[in-house]
Design a protein around this motif. Structure first.
Motif, PDB file in Angstrom:
ATOM      1  N   ALA A 103     -57.376 -20.355 -24.773  1.00 61.03           N
ATOM      2  CA  ALA A 103     -58.587 -20.885 -23.899  1.00 61.03           C
ATOM      3  C   ALA A 103     -58.255 -21.581 -22.789  1.00 61.03           C
ATOM      4  N   ALA A 104     -57.170 -22.346 -22.995  1.00 60.92           N
ATOM      5  CA  ALA A 104     -56.741 -23.357 -21.685  1.00 60.92           C
ATOM      6  C   ALA A 104     -56.144 -22.323 -20.655  1.00 60.92           C
ATOM      7  N   LEU A 105     -55.373 -21.534 -21.112  1.00 57.85           N
ATOM      8  CA  LEU A 105     -54.832 -20.449 -20.117  1.00 57.85           C
ATOM      9  C   LEU A 105     -55.765 -19.511 -19.290  1.00 57.85           C
ATOM     10  N   ASP A 106     -56.994 -19.194 -20.009  1.00 60.09           N
ATOM     11  CA  ASP A 106     -57.972 -18.453 -19.501  1.00 60.09           C
ATOM     12  C   ASP A 106     -58.807 -19.163 -18.400  1.00 60.09           C
ATOM     13  N   PHE A 107     -58.987 -20.201 -19.058  1.00 56.83           N
ATOM     14  CA  PHE A 107     -59.879 -21.352 -17.997  1.00 56.83           C
ATOM     15  C   PHE A 107     -58.924 -21.610 -16.780  1.00 56.83           C
ATOM     16  N   LEU A 108     -57.608 -21.740 -16.857  1.00 55.02           N
ATOM     17  CA  LEU A 108     -56.837 -22.085 -15.722  1.00 55.02           C
ATOM     18  C   LEU A 108     -56.710 -20.981 -14.680  1.00 55.02           C
ATOM     19  N   PHE A 109     -56.770 -19.840 -15.534  1.00 53.16           N
ATOM     20  CA  PHE A 109     -56.616 -18.467 -14.606  1.00 53.16           C
ATOM     21  C   PHE A 109     -57.884 -18.265 -13.925  1.00 53.16           C
ATOM     22  N   SER A 138     -60.788  -8.506 -17.614  1.00 50.13           N
ATOM     23  CA  SER A 138     -61.109  -8.833 -18.980  1.00 50.13           C
ATOM     24  C   SER A 138     -59.948  -8.532 -19.907  1.00 50.13           C
ATOM     25  N   LEU A 139     -59.279  -7.386 -19.789  1.00 55.66           N
ATOM     26  CA  LEU A 139     -58.101  -7.265 -20.858  1.00 55.66           C
ATOM     27  C   LEU A 139     -57.127  -8.385 -20.705  1.00 55.66           C
ATOM     28  N   GLY A 140     -56.697  -8.897 -19.466  1.00 56.11           N
ATOM     29  CA  GLY A 140     -55.910 -10.005 -19.388  1.00 56.11           C
ATOM     30  C   GLY A 140     -56.379 -11.178 -20.045  1.00 56.11           C
ATOM     31  N   LEU A 141     -57.664 -11.406 -19.895  1.00 57.60           N
ATOM     32  CA  LEU A 141     -58.414 -12.874 -20.370  1.00 57.60           C
ATOM     33  C   LEU A 141     -58.422 -12.491 -21.984  1.00 57.60           C
ATOM     34  N   GLU A 142     -58.771 -11.341 -22.469  1.00 56.45           N
ATOM     35  CA  GLU A 142     -58.918 -11.296 -24.081  1.00 56.45           C
ATOM     36  C   GLU A 142     -57.768 -11.250 -24.760  1.00 56.45           C
ATOM     37  N   ARG A 143     -56.511 -10.999 -24.218  1.00 60.23           N
ATOM     38  CA  ARG A 143     -55.045 -10.837 -24.476  1.00 60.23           C
ATOM     39  C   ARG A 143     -54.672 -12.451 -24.326  1.00 60.23           C
ATOM     40  N   ALA A 144     -54.913 -13.259 -23.248  1.00 60.73           N
ATOM     41  CA  ALA A 144     -54.173 -14.132 -22.769  1.00 60.73           C
ATOM     42  C   ALA A 144     -52.729 -13.883 -22.495  1.00 60.73           C
ATOM     43  N   ASN A 145     -52.703 -12.805 -21.599  1.00 58.85           N
ATOM     44  CA  ASN A 145     -51.571 -12.239 -21.375  1.00 58.85           C
ATOM     45  C   ASN A 145     -50.680 -13.040 -20.387  1.00 58.85           C
TER      46      ASN A 145
END
Length: 160
Positions: A103-109, A138-145
């Motif tokens: 969640a933090a990684l997605d938020f920062l992205f 969306s895929l990048g966020l869903e996977r937290a790639n």
């Protein structure tokens, strides 16, 4: 118009609107399990790419070879990234932190992306919506790639 400096106030308003709508979109899609409807083949649990890296890091810490097939990870998967990703456990980041870290990684992205693109008009805002709501984003966020980490680091380093 060439040489026209965008209005800073307009940039802030459109950037905030883009971030807010993108965040709401992500939360609604995730909470309602609508990933397939936006072109993303969902893997459970959410943030699966990050989880695989964290599990491999945990396995490495316990003495398993993360690059060999073993039963240490939940999917008996082989680590496919560089050795540096296996050092996450040295910073206290373990598989148990998958959800909060994802969640933090997605938020920062999301914050970094909006900061980089800074829409200054409705036209730019609409174009940015097409980009950020794309299946690839969306895929990048869903996977937290881990590509999200690379993007964040690149964007920050570009300002230095």
């Amino acid at each position: 118009m060439i040489g026209f400096a965008p209005d800073a106030q307009a940039q802030r308003v459109w950037s905030f609107a883009l971030f807010a709508i993108w965040l709401i979109y992500f939360v609604v899609i995730n909470l309602n399990g609508l990933w397939a409807y936006v072109g993303v083949p969902h893997i459970s649990p959410i943030f699966a790419d990050l989880g695989a890296i964290l599990q491999s890091s945990d396995c490495d810490l316990r003495g398993f070879d993360a690059y060999a097939i073993n039963s240490c990870t939940s999917a008996s998967a082989v680590h496919v990234y560089g050795r540096d990703w296996l050092l996450l456990n040295r910073f206290g980041l373990m598989a148990q932190h998958q959800y909060i870290l994802g969640a933090a990684l997605d938020f920062l992205f999301m914050v970094t992306s909006v900061w980089v693109i800074k829409p200054a008009s409705f036209r730019e805002f609409a174009l940015c919506c097409i980009i950020v709501f794309s299946p690839a984003m969306s895929l990048g966020l869903e996977r937290a790639n881990n590509d999200l980490v690379i993007f964040i680091m690149t964007a920050i380093s570009a300002t230095l």
